[in-house]
Design a protein around this motif. Structure first.
Motif, PDB file in Angstrom:
ATOM      1  N   UNK A   1      -3.279   6.150  37.511  1.00 29.49           N
ATOM      2  CA  UNK A   1      -3.498   4.730  37.709  1.00 29.49           C
ATOM      3  C   UNK A   1      -3.278   4.424  39.189  1.00 29.49           C
ATOM      4  N   UNK A   2      -4.149   3.646  39.732  1.00 31.44           N
ATOM      5  CA  UNK A   2      -4.040   3.289  41.135  1.00 31.44           C
ATOM      6  C   UNK A   2      -2.846   2.372  41.353  1.00 31.44           C
ATOM      7  N   UNK A   3      -2.340   2.358  42.583  1.00 34.57           N
ATOM      8  CA  UNK A   3      -1.146   1.581  42.902  1.00 34.57           C
ATOM      9  C   UNK A   3      -1.341   0.094  42.625  1.00 34.57           C
ATOM     10  N   UNK A   4      -2.494  -0.465  42.972  1.00 34.40           N
ATOM     11  CA  UNK A   4      -2.746  -1.894  42.755  1.00 34.40           C
ATOM     12  C   UNK A   4      -2.721  -2.210  41.254  1.00 34.40           C
ATOM     13  N   UNK A   5      -3.283  -1.323  40.450  1.00 35.38           N
ATOM     14  CA  UNK A   5      -3.291  -1.541  39.007  1.00 35.38           C
ATOM     15  C   UNK A   5      -1.889  -1.406  38.439  1.00 35.38           C
ATOM     16  N   UNK A   6      -1.123  -0.441  38.918  1.00 36.05           N
ATOM     17  CA  UNK A   6       0.233  -0.237  38.429  1.00 36.05           C
ATOM     18  C   UNK A   6       1.124  -1.425  38.757  1.00 36.05           C
ATOM     19  N   UNK A   7       0.965  -2.025  39.930  1.00 45.92           N
ATOM     20  CA  UNK A   7       1.777  -3.171  40.310  1.00 45.92           C
ATOM     21  C   UNK A   7       1.504  -4.378  39.414  1.00 45.92           C
ATOM     22  N   UNK A   8       0.311  -4.466  38.872  1.00 46.38           N
ATOM     23  CA  UNK A   8      -0.038  -5.576  37.978  1.00 46.38           C
ATOM     24  C   UNK A   8       0.818  -5.550  36.722  1.00 46.38           C
ATOM     25  N   UNK A   9       1.200  -4.372  36.268  1.00 44.65           N
ATOM     26  CA  UNK A   9       1.955  -4.223  35.026  1.00 44.65           C
ATOM     27  C   UNK A   9       3.453  -4.039  35.250  1.00 44.65           C
ATOM     28  N   UNK A  10       3.900  -4.127  36.470  1.00 44.82           N
ATOM     29  CA  UNK A  10       5.318  -3.944  36.780  1.00 44.82           C
ATOM     30  C   UNK A  10       6.011  -5.303  36.812  1.00 44.82           C
ATOM     31  N   UNK A  11       7.019  -5.451  35.989  1.00 45.20           N
ATOM     32  CA  UNK A  11       7.797  -6.688  35.949  1.00 45.20           C
ATOM     33  C   UNK A  11       9.075  -6.500  36.753  1.00 45.20           C
ATOM     34  N   UNK A  12       9.407  -7.461  37.554  1.00 42.32           N
ATOM     35  CA  UNK A  12      10.619  -7.408  38.363  1.00 42.32           C
ATOM     36  C   UNK A  12      11.678  -8.306  37.739  1.00 42.32           C
ATOM     37  N   UNK A  13      12.106  -7.935  36.538  1.00 39.58           N
ATOM     38  CA  UNK A  13      13.096  -8.724  35.826  1.00 39.58           C
ATOM     39  C   UNK A  13      14.436  -8.624  36.543  1.00 39.58           C
ATOM     40  N   UNK A  14      15.096  -9.731  36.648  1.00 39.84           N
ATOM     41  CA  UNK A  14      16.399  -9.751  37.294  1.00 39.84           C
ATOM     42  C   UNK A  14      16.324  -9.992  38.785  1.00 39.84           C
ATOM     43  N   UNK A  15      15.128  -9.955  39.341  1.00 39.94           N
ATOM     44  CA  UNK A  15      14.983 -10.240  40.766  1.00 39.94           C
ATOM     45  C   UNK A  15      14.700 -11.722  40.900  1.00 39.94           C
TER      46      UNK A  15
END
Length: 64
Positions: A1-15
């Protein structure tokens, strides 16, 4: 998976620390995303009716 696509599904919970109003709007926003997915034919109403009711209920409860 490309980095841009992976960042779409990454949640920054607690930040960060969302305000109560933003927290309430997160439920409302999630409800609207599911509702809009019906218009584009991505989901069937039978599959997402319970999650939509869950989100609507919590949004209303937080708003009271």
């Amino acid at each position: 998976m490309k980095k841009m696509q992976a960042e779409k599904y990454q949640a920054n919970l607690g930040i960060g620390n969302p305000t109560f109003f933003k927290y309430m709007n997160m439920y409302d926003h999630a409800f609207n995303i599911l509702y809009d997915s019906l218009d584009i034919g991505f989901h069937n109403a039978d599959w997402i009716s319970y999650p939509m009711l869950f989100l609507a209920r919590h949004s209303l409860e937080l708003g009271l």
